[in-house]
Scaffold this active site. Structure first.
Site, short mmCIF file in Angstrom:
data_model
loop_
_atom_site.label_atom_id
_atom_site.label_comp_id
_atom_site.label_asym_id
_atom_site.label_seq_id
_atom_site.Cartn_x
_atom_site.Cartn_y
_atom_site.Cartn_z
N GLU A 1 -5.08 24.19 6.09
CA GLU A 1 -4.39 23.30 5.14
C GLU A 1 -5.36 22.46 4.31
O GLU A 1 -5.01 21.97 3.25
CB GLU A 1 -3.39 22.39 5.87
CG GLU A 1 -3.97 21.31 6.78
CD GLU A 1 -4.19 21.78 8.21
OE1 GLU A 1 -4.40 22.99 8.43
OE2 GLU A 1 -4.16 20.92 9.12
N LYS B 1 12.37 -6.09 -10.42
CA LYS B 1 11.83 -7.43 -10.22
C LYS B 1 10.30 -7.40 -10.37
O LYS B 1 9.62 -6.65 -9.66
CB LYS B 1 12.18 -7.93 -8.81
CG LYS B 1 13.65 -8.30 -8.66
CD LYS B 1 13.93 -9.52 -9.48
CE LYS B 1 15.25 -10.17 -9.17
NZ LYS B 1 15.53 -11.28 -10.09
N HIS C 1 -8.28 24.54 10.47
CA HIS C 1 -7.23 23.90 9.67
C HIS C 1 -7.23 24.41 8.23
O HIS C 1 -7.83 23.78 7.35
CB HIS C 1 -7.43 22.37 9.70
CG HIS C 1 -7.11 21.78 11.02
ND1 HIS C 1 -5.85 21.38 11.38
CD2 HIS C 1 -7.90 21.56 12.10
CE1 HIS C 1 -5.87 20.91 12.62
NE2 HIS C 1 -7.10 21.02 13.08
N CYS D 1 -4.45 25.48 14.86
CA CYS D 1 -5.21 24.76 15.88
C CYS D 1 -4.45 24.68 17.21
O CYS D 1 -4.41 25.66 17.94
CB CYS D 1 -5.64 23.40 15.35
SG CYS D 1 -7.07 22.78 16.23
N GLY E 1 -1.47 24.98 17.50
CA GLY E 1 -0.50 26.07 17.33
C GLY E 1 -1.06 27.40 17.83
O GLY E 1 -0.33 28.20 18.42
N ASP F 1 -6.24 10.47 1.34
CA ASP F 1 -6.46 10.46 -0.11
C ASP F 1 -7.60 11.38 -0.52
O ASP F 1 -7.62 11.89 -1.63
CB ASP F 1 -6.76 9.04 -0.61
CG ASP F 1 -5.48 8.29 -0.94
OD1 ASP F 1 -4.52 8.95 -1.38
OD2 ASP F 1 -5.44 7.06 -0.75
N SER G 1 0.86 -1.19 0.00
CA SER G 1 0.00 0.00 0.00
C SER G 1 0.90 1.24 0.00
O SER G 1 2.12 1.13 0.11
CB SER G 1 -0.92 -0.02 1.22
OG SER G 1 -0.13 -0.04 2.38
N1 GLN Z 1 -5.77 19.11 21.02
C1 GLN Z 1 -6.37 20.39 20.74
C2 GLN Z 1 -7.87 20.37 20.88
O1 GLN Z 1 -8.47 19.33 20.96
C3 GLN Z 1 -5.96 20.84 19.35
C4 GLN Z 1 -6.53 19.98 18.26
C5 GLN Z 1 -5.84 20.16 16.94
O2 GLN Z 1 -4.75 20.73 16.87
N2 GLN Z 1 -6.45 19.66 15.88
O3 GLN Z 1 -8.50 21.40 20.91
#
Ligand code: GLN
Length: 548
Positions: free
Chosen positions: A524, A186, A522, A379, A381, A73, A15
């Site tokens: 990203e 191979k 997030h 988050c 961060g 994915d 995989s």
């Molecule tokens: N652990 C933290 C929370 O639950 C941050 C979660 C995260 O970074 N996705 O709020």
């Protein structure tokens, strides 16, 4: 198109060889020819979703708008197809068996013996065709041939194909290892995988061979011929797909192979072989000269896949500016943390769970803040940036509730990052976080600009969430008084005259720090190859300005 078509991708040998990227590439090529595409990924594990799995086990948990926690994915599909998917696109064996067992308890099978065939296979077959409104459905069956867990999906596929003989195109992807000691490729593992597939009653229409082939070490035609023979195919239906400098080079490479011709025969029409214009920018990724380095301060330094979308977002933001972005992992517990930070041009403190590494992240953010290093907090961060600021600038003895396990450790301290009201007593782990898309109101305008407004250029945006904890609003006045600006908020009701909100974005004024911004959600998950997410774009821009 008169009849709906299915493209099903299975895998063999090992995989992790890029079934998702290959399927997404096929989708992109067809979409570029004006067809609409949707996607289903079947995962053979028994978890209901990957949300409860550690990144070490599974890699990134990719979150969709509707809050579904899915396989990484799905991120490739959203990025390649420039689309936003829903939970319908993610089916795990856990979900399948859960549904069957719930149906059994409800009495839907009264008097009958509930069996893998036909009950489970019938249910999987309904997932193949359920809610299919586009022209083409891409189906990726996770795992590899021979896995016991995956057998039920392959058997369902065999039956589905029998029932829809003219509408299914099957691509089997496998791996051809290179033996450095003898200097040869191979094909035996791939032959075994094909034999296994044929034994399951599945005859692929095409085979794609993944390998580490290079110009100086190409995959010999003899291997292609041999695999064609084992697959009952002509060599035209077997293509070699070596590793590329960037996954965004895969579509351009694939367009030059016989894949398009095979699809044209299946669909009975021709396709344009031109990708959207912005893919031109991705061409030179492997030869771009200027490189910037972004450091990811984290405790999971061993597995880059844990932050796949963060990596892709940095790469996309770089390409948009004609730069190659290298992302390196910096261990938050490293003894040389400050030196490691000094060796890069920008820092991301990404999301994460659990107390390990938190003090290191706080230490890193202090150094970043005091030394004008471009910073994006995501988050966890953001939560750590707030703890750091409250401690070292506001002079408060604060913690995040994830940091300490027992009451003694908390004594005399204030909790600045804590559960969202109502979440404290939730014991169930799966699917119980604040998940999915929520509105973020961005403060600022053209005259009273904030960093967030300068980057987003709008006052309202949607961002995807996955967390349990929140900055506690009681601390907002003191943070603001000391210069931390709250420039993004989610309002429970109307944003006008309302103090029922959650903190979404914090930043420092650009007069005191060139780029210091953090977000509770997030970003990203919302970068697309056609458009970098504003926060990553801003980070890469600021990083290029950094005099190291
Ligand atoms: N652990 C933290 C929370 O639950 C941050 C979660 C995260 O970074 N996705 O709020």
């Amino acid at each position: 198109m008169s009849e709906k078509k299915y493209i099903v991708v299975t895998g063999g040998v090992v995989s992790g060889i890029g079934k998702g990227i290959t399927a997404a590439t096929v989708g992109l090529i067809l979409k570029s020819s004006g067809l609409s595409i949707d996607v289903i990924k079947f995962d053979p594990y028994l978890n209901i979703d990957p949300g409860t799995m550690s990144p070490f086990e599974h890699g990134e948990v990719y979150v969709l708008d509707d809050g579904s926690e899915t396989d990484l994915d799905l991120g490739h599909y959203e990025r390649f197809l420039e689309t936003n998917l829903t939970g319908i696109s993610s089916v795990t064996a856990g979900k399948v068996y859960n549904t069957i067992l719930e149906q059994e308890r409800e009495g839907m099978f009264l008097g009958k013996n509930v069996q893998l065939i036909p009950n489970v296979t019938n249910y999987i077959k309904t997932c193949f065709s359920k809610d299919f409104e586009s022209d083409i459905r891409l189906i990726e069956i996770g795992g590899s041939t021979g896995d016991m867990e995956g057998d039920i999906f392959l058997e369902s596929f065999r039956q589905f194909r029998l029932e829809n003989p003219a509408n299914v195109f099957h691509i089997h992807l496998g791996y051809i290892p290179y033996l450095a000691c003898s200097g040869e490729y191979k094909s035996k593992p791939m032959q075994s995988s094909l034999r296994e597939l044929l034994r399951s009653g599945l005859q692929p229409d095409m085979v794609i061979l993944r390998s580490e082939a290079t110009n100086t070490r190409p995959l010999d035609q003899s291997i292609i011929d041999k695999i064609a023979l084992f697959s009952n195919l002509t060599p035209d239906s077997v293509i070699s797909l070596p590793d590329m400098g960037s996954i965004y080079e895969v579509p351009m490479y694939v367009l030059k192979t016989t894949l398009l011709g095979n699809l044209e025969v299946f669909f009975g029409r021709s396709f344009v072989s031109k990708l959207p214009d912005f893919y031109d920018k991705y061409k030179p990724v492997s030869v771009l000269k200027d490189e910037i380095i972004i450091g990811l301060v984290t405790k999971y330094t061993k597995l880059a896949d844990a932050y796949l979308s963060v990596f892709e977002s940095c790469k996309i933001a770089g390409v948009e500016q004609g730069l190659r972005v290298k992302v390196v992992m910096i261990d938050s517990d490293s003894e040389t943390l400050e030196k490691d930070i000094d060796s890069v041009q920008g820092i991301i403190v990404p999301g994460g769970f659990g107390k390990r590494g938190m003090e290191g992240k706080i230490k890193a953010i202090k150094y970043i803040r005091e030394n004008n290093i471009p910073f994006l907090g995501i988050c966890l961060g953001l939560q750590m940036a707030v703890v750091e600021y409250a401690r070292n600038v506001c002079g408060l003895d604060v913690y995040s509730s994830e940091m300490f396990d027992n009451e003694e450790e908390k004594a005399g301290k204030q909790c600045i990052v804590d559960f969202i009201p109502g979440q404290e007593n939730i014991k169930k782990k799966g699917g119980t976080m604040r998940l999915g898309s929520y509105k973020c109101y961005i403060q600022g305008n053209n005259t009273q600009s904030t960093l967030a407004y300068r980057l987003y250029e709008v006052n309202e945006t949607l961002e995807r969430h996955r967390h349990r904890l929140e900055v506690q609003n009681a601390f907002v006045p003191i943070l603001e008084l000391n210069g931390m600006k709250i420039t993004g908020k989610y309002y429970f009701e109307s944003p006008v005259g309302n103090d029922k909100y959650l903190v979404e974005i914090v930043e420092l004024d650009t007069s005191v720090h060139p780029y210091f911004i953090a977000i509770q959600s997030h970003p990203e998950f919302l970068s697309r190859p056609s458009k970098a997410h504003p926060l990553f774009k801003g980070l890469v821009e600021a990083a290029t300005q950094r005099v190291g």
